[in-house]
Design an enzyme around this catalytic site. Structure first.
Site, short mmCIF file in Angstrom:
data_model
loop_
_atom_site.label_atom_id
_atom_site.label_comp_id
_atom_site.label_asym_id
_atom_site.label_seq_id
_atom_site.Cartn_x
_atom_site.Cartn_y
_atom_site.Cartn_z
N TYR A 133 0.83 -1.21 0.00
CA TYR A 133 0.00 0.00 0.00
C TYR A 133 0.86 1.26 0.00
CZ TYR A 133 -4.70 -2.00 0.80
OH TYR A 133 -5.91 -2.63 0.67
N GLU A 248 -7.58 -4.43 8.46
CA GLU A 248 -6.23 -4.22 8.96
C GLU A 248 -6.27 -3.47 10.29
OE1 GLU A 248 -1.98 -2.12 7.68
OE2 GLU A 248 -3.84 -1.50 6.72
#
Length: 386
Positions: A133, A248
């Site tokens: 990411y 997450e």
């Protein structure tokens, strides 16, 4: 006796018969954690047996459908499983970004072929994933990412760099945000999966203040990614990414308490701590950690039936982060001069100090604490913007 109580007795009996004694001891180092994957080496036979027995029953992912390697448990049954594991102090049979993050995203956005293939591998511990990411110039502002996938017909050629990629040097595959349309900031990102052994993928560990290197820089130089390895729609990867970020943050928030971390006061007190003020602080922490655990259970119950506030993972992530940092501050205070040792046998290689320093990253990873508080202020408290 209700069906759920019968189920509890079945789980309790199975755990007593199948969870090795070694797997009921607290985790003391990285080797105690079973990450799975192509290159994972079991620390001992008990760790291997515990994984194999749970895989056979679908207990590594108890609430996933049986068709994808799970046990097909209902939310209530999965809660019983967690409670019974906590009762005997059982370690998770498998720790995995595939379980915590990618799996839920595949269940929602993946094709049937992707679910059968990847979820089964994840559930069996055959594949270890990392997350691509953040980039050097795109942390909290992920939509500004620059890693680009050029369309070459039946595949993309990916070039760019990721940073803070946890365990990239140990992972088998990566789930990665890649820009596939430079003209659209929000609708030009795709969610791609690819093997870390693909030509052009390289990693470089980042040495942290704790002396350890769980994070890496990850580089992509003309990496070929087949078109079928996209999750969700082309240029709609941000939809997948946002959904995964919620999971997450749930994962990171779990560091703040839970069933295995909430009794530090009693543990430290048994070692002869006499300072009444510190004992009181430890007791207050235990109460807060138990309350946090109850809040977490409430959130999970609401999430399973679709009633959780969409910003609640942000709140949980912030609260869990602060609780975990506080926990390690207290452990350092209770440990005295011994806890400051950096490299000694009696501290297991400086584990207290290194773990304390590692918690500082909790405020950054998965979204900074400042961003989490902004989201809570706007979306939960409905406060006006600046």
């Amino acid at each position: 006796m209700s069906d759920l109580e019968n189920f509890r007795q079945e789980i309790r009996s199975w755990l007593e018969a199948n969870c090795p004694a070694e797997m009921r001891q607290p985790v003391t180092d990285e080797g105690d954690v079973c990450w799975g994957g192509r290159n994972f080496v079991f620390k001992n036979e008990a760790q291997k047996q515990w994984l194999e027995r749970c895989v056979a029953k679908g207990y590594t992912v108890p609430d996933w459908p049986q068709a994808y390697g799970g046990a097909g448990m209902s939310p209530a049954q999965a809660k019983v499983w967690r409670e019974e594991c906590a009762r005997i102090g059982a370690r998770p049979p498998l720790s995995s970004f595939g379980i915590w993050m990618l799996g839920p995203a595949l269940l929602k956005f993946g094709t049937e072929e992707q679910k059968v293939h990847y979820l089964g591998e994840i559930a069996r511990g055959e594949i270890r994933w990392c997350q691509g990411y953040s980039e050097p110039g795109s942390g909290s502002d992920l939509v500004s990412l620059q890693t680009f996938g050029e369309d070459k017909g039946d595949h993309w050629v990916v070039n760019g760099q990721k940073i803070w990629t946890s365990y990239a040097d140990k992972a088998d595959w990566i789930f990665c945000l890649v820009r596939t349309d430079k003209a659209n900031k929000y609708q030009g990102i795709s969610f791609l999966l690819f093997d870390m052994t693909t030509p052009g993928v390289t990693t470089k560990p980042i040495l942290l203040i704790s002396g350890n290197s769980p994070f890496c820089e990850t580089f992509f130089d003309d990496v070929k990614v087949p078109k079928h390895q996209i999750v969700g729609e082309l240029n709609r990867g941000w939809d997948v990414a946002k959904y995964l970020l919620g999971h997450e943050r749930e994962m990171i928030s779990g560091a703040g308490g839970g069933d295995r971390l909430n009794a530090i006061g009693a543990v430290v007190a048994r070692n002869g701590l006499e300072d009444p003020m510190l004992r009181a602080e430890l007791a207050m922490f235990d109460v807060d950690a138990l309350a946090y655990g109850c809040m977490g259970e409430k959130f999970l119950d609401e999430a399973k039936i679709g009633k959780a506030h969409p910003a609640q993972p942000n709140m949980m992530k912030y609260a869990g982060t602060e609780l975990n940092k506080r926990r390690h501050e207290l452990l350092m205070s209770a440990g005295g001069a011994t806890a400051l040792e950096w490299d000694s046998e009696r501290t297991n290689g400086g584990s207290p100090a290194r773990s304390w320093l590692r918690t500082k990253a909790n405020s950054i990873e998965g979204g900074t604490s400042e961003v989490m508080l902004n989201v809570v202020a706007k979306r939960i408290l409905d406060l006006p913007g600046a």
